[in-house]
Write a protein that holds these residues in place. Structure first.
Motif, PDB file in Angstrom:
ATOM      1  N   GLY A   1      31.282  42.776  48.468  1.00  8.58           N
ATOM      2  CA  GLY A   1      30.310  43.206  47.464  1.00  8.58           C
ATOM      3  C   GLY A   1      29.256  44.139  48.016  1.00  8.58           C
ATOM      4  N   GLY A   2      29.316  44.418  49.315  1.00  5.13           N
ATOM      5  CA  GLY A   2      28.312  45.303  49.891  1.00  5.13           C
ATOM      6  C   GLY A   2      28.733  46.761  49.796  1.00  5.13           C
TER       7      GLY A   2
ATOM      8  N   TYR B   1      35.573  31.943  48.289  1.00  2.59           N
ATOM      9  CA  TYR B   1      34.990  30.602  48.338  1.00  2.59           C
ATOM     10  C   TYR B   1      33.679  30.646  49.105  1.00  2.59           C
ATOM     11  CZ  TYR B   1      39.720  29.222  46.963  1.00  2.59           C
ATOM     12  OH  TYR B   1      40.913  29.096  46.313  1.00  2.59           O
ATOM     13  N   VAL B   2      32.609  30.240  48.469  1.00  5.58           N
ATOM     14  CA  VAL B   2      31.291  30.275  49.093  1.00  5.58           C
ATOM     15  C   VAL B   2      30.631  28.907  48.963  1.00  5.58           C
ATOM     16  CG1 VAL B   2      29.045  31.396  49.120  1.00  5.58           C
ATOM     17  CG2 VAL B   2      31.057  32.690  48.413  1.00  5.58           C
ATOM     18  N   PRO B   3      30.472  28.212  50.081  1.00  3.62           N
ATOM     19  CA  PRO B   3      29.789  26.907  50.024  1.00  3.62           C
ATOM     20  C   PRO B   3      28.357  27.081  49.525  1.00  3.62           C
ATOM     21  CG  PRO B   3      30.802  27.281  52.186  1.00  3.62           C
ATOM     22  CD  PRO B   3      30.870  28.576  51.440  1.00  3.62           C
TER      23      PRO B   3
ATOM     24  N   VAL C   1      24.395  29.964  50.098  1.00  6.90           N
ATOM     25  CA  VAL C   1      23.552  30.682  49.136  1.00  6.90           C
ATOM     26  C   VAL C   1      22.515  29.710  48.578  1.00  6.90           C
ATOM     27  CG1 VAL C   1      25.142  32.512  48.514  1.00  6.90           C
ATOM     28  CG2 VAL C   1      25.387  30.293  47.458  1.00  6.90           C
ATOM     29  N   PRO C   2      21.592  29.267  49.414  1.00  8.99           N
ATOM     30  CA  PRO C   2      20.663  28.191  49.038  1.00  8.99           C
ATOM     31  C   PRO C   2      19.734  28.560  47.896  1.00  8.99           C
ATOM     32  CG  PRO C   2      20.020  29.204  51.120  1.00  8.99           C
ATOM     33  CD  PRO C   2      21.356  29.752  50.778  1.00  8.99           C
TER      34      PRO C   2
ATOM     35  N   LEU D   1      27.209  37.087  45.370  1.00  7.18           N
ATOM     36  CA  LEU D   1      27.443  38.115  46.393  1.00  7.18           C
ATOM     37  C   LEU D   1      26.135  38.677  46.912  1.00  7.18           C
ATOM     38  CD1 LEU D   1      30.505  40.086  44.962  1.00  7.18           C
ATOM     39  CD2 LEU D   1      30.441  38.140  46.510  1.00  7.18           C
ATOM     40  N   ARG D   2      25.177  38.858  45.980  1.00  6.65           N
ATOM     41  CA  ARG D   2      23.889  39.421  46.394  1.00  6.65           C
ATOM     42  C   ARG D   2      23.200  38.484  47.392  1.00  6.65           C
ATOM     43  NH1 ARG D   2      22.795  41.177  41.451  1.00  6.65           N
ATOM     44  NH2 ARG D   2      21.760  39.226  40.940  1.00  6.65           N
ATOM     45  N   GLU D   3      23.300  37.193  47.114  1.00  4.82           N
ATOM     46  CA  GLU D   3      22.694  36.227  48.032  1.00  4.82           C
ATOM     47  C   GLU D   3      23.348  36.288  49.413  1.00  4.82           C
ATOM     48  OE1 GLU D   3      20.019  34.030  47.676  1.00  4.82           O
ATOM     49  OE2 GLU D   3      19.703  35.454  46.025  1.00  4.82           O
ATOM     50  N   LEU D   4      24.649  36.507  49.419  1.00  5.34           N
ATOM     51  CA  LEU D   4      25.359  36.558  50.700  1.00  5.34           C
ATOM     52  C   LEU D   4      24.830  37.663  51.609  1.00  5.34           C
ATOM     53  CD1 LEU D   4      29.170  35.941  50.080  1.00  5.34           C
ATOM     54  CD2 LEU D   4      27.553  34.557  51.395  1.00  5.34           C
TER      55      LEU D   4
END
Lengths: 255, 255
Positions: free
Chosen positions: A93-94, A145-147, A151-152, A170-173
DNA sequence: TAGTGGTCTAGACCACGAG
DNA sequence: TCGTGGTCTAGACCACTAG
């Protein structure tokens, strides 16, 4: 007596048939052209339809043909080069990476994914679905898959649509520092949902690209992308790629 | 009227069969175990042998089964990770890269290869054959095409065996400065000679890795490596890889 | 020699797409 | 409605491996 070891091994009919058809495709047909239907072709070559189909299946596997139920069999264009490793490193997503978000859900991942993520079994993670289109047709479907731990700050976000929530994940990643990533490619067959998205029948051959993203000493995300094996050539490195096709075996001579 | 859109699409038998067998493999069989023969299995499930075979073919394609004529069908071990991109950059044959030379010949390459090498048609190039073994079994066969222009000093060399000549070509390559390299992966089917070397039948699915080596502003060499698709997972990057298998689709729930 | 998977046949019916 | 490819059947014979 003279068991002269001459061609004692009869080549299977479908194999010979494949060779003949392959040569015919090179010389007598052009891209997009429709072949005679299977019953006619089988009759023309004097074989059963099942045998003819075995040859066609091989040619389709090699990306030479495209078959569509209710329509017919057409000559496929050369496989398109699809860049998989062009960005040296980077979060999904970057900076526009050719993917578009479909939706996002919380789900319990398959056991193997949970293992790779070092996540407890039965624990739900964010599952972002994305799709990739190239030259006007879908070429890949991805499950990312994103735990939740990666992305707290996501909980605070209120988004209107599924796709928007996917983009939020994705932005949080991007905020994490990417330490390393890791890719693997293997052959698979399309699951029912992937097949639908790729406009193929279930079980169609796909190239499965598994990417692990490491951040903060953990596996912060895992991407499982399935590419249509019939239409795609995955490229790693700078260029989109020059066409390399397998022709007949070279004439080998002593050097 | 209640056209209630309930399962109006009957799942193909072979697809359902594949699912059932796949689950049975997970729960009731262990690696290396021999399955009942195809005629018995077909009878047990109440289908024709051809239908049963369609399911087995899919499972073999996914690396779950291994079938050998005259022997039987066995449960395959998980695919082995085979490093393809671990060396960041480097000529083939440099610093033990897991390949061993078989022989070397002068041959006219397929047209597509000649194009990639920017070599005149019908001009012979060195063709180095190498093979790769992992965990005790052959996993890949490679044809490395090297234009004579890339190894100008080779003519002076007198070598005793084919393999030695192959190594001499590789040694000459090391002298060039490698400017860039370029990889592509696609699905193919094994040609007769590759199949023999990989201990498979002709037409078996393979992953074809094409690597171009650039030096002196030209394509100095082109490698076409065919990996057994049933037993190999190609890895790019640092690690040998953690096992990632496809399980059933995850239970998706609204987030 | 017996048993396995690989090839092949000649049918049948079904699901899909286009006219 | 018609023609396409997709699925399925119930046989047959062949090539290979092992005992």
């Amino acid at each position: 007596m003279g068991t002269t070891q001459l061609e004692s091994v009869p080549e299977p009919k479908y194999w010979h048939l494949k060779t003949v058809l392959s040569e015919a495709l090179d010389s007598e047909f052009s891209v997009g052209e429709i072949l005679p239907n299977e019953r006619d072709l089988a009759a023309r070559f004097g074989v059963a339809r099942a045998t003819l189909r075995q040859a066609l299946e091989q040619l389709e596997l090699e990306g030479r043909l495209q078959r569509r139920r209710g329509v017919g069999t057409t000559v496929a264009p050369p496989r398109m080069g699809v860049a998989v490793g062009s960005d040296r490193q980077g979060w999904p997503g970057g900076g526009d990476d050719a993917w578009s978000c479909v939706d996002c859900a919380l789900a319990v991942p398959p056991a193997a994914v949970a293992t790779a993520l070092e996540t407890p079994r039965e624990q739900a993670v964010h599952v972002v679905r994305r799709s990739r289109v190239s030259h006007g047709q879908p070429v890949a479907a991805e499950l990312l898959y994103v735990p939740a731990a990666s992305v707290p700050d996501l909980a605070a976000i209120d988004t209107p649509s599924e796709a928007a929530r996917a983009r939020a994940v994705l932005r949080e990643l991007q905020h994490l520092e990417l330490q390393a990533q890791d890719r693997a490619v293997e052959l698979g067959s399309a699951r029912a949902d992937d097949a639908r998205e790729l406009d193929r029948l279930p079980g169609a051959p796909v190239l499965v690209v598994t990417t692990r993203f490491f951040a903060g000493g953990r596996t912060a995300a895992l991407s499982v992308a399935t590419y249509r094996a019939d239409t795609c050539r995955l490229t790693f490195g700078a260029s989109g790629g020059v066409e390399i096709h397998h022709g007949p075996e070279p004439e080998r001579q002593a050097s």
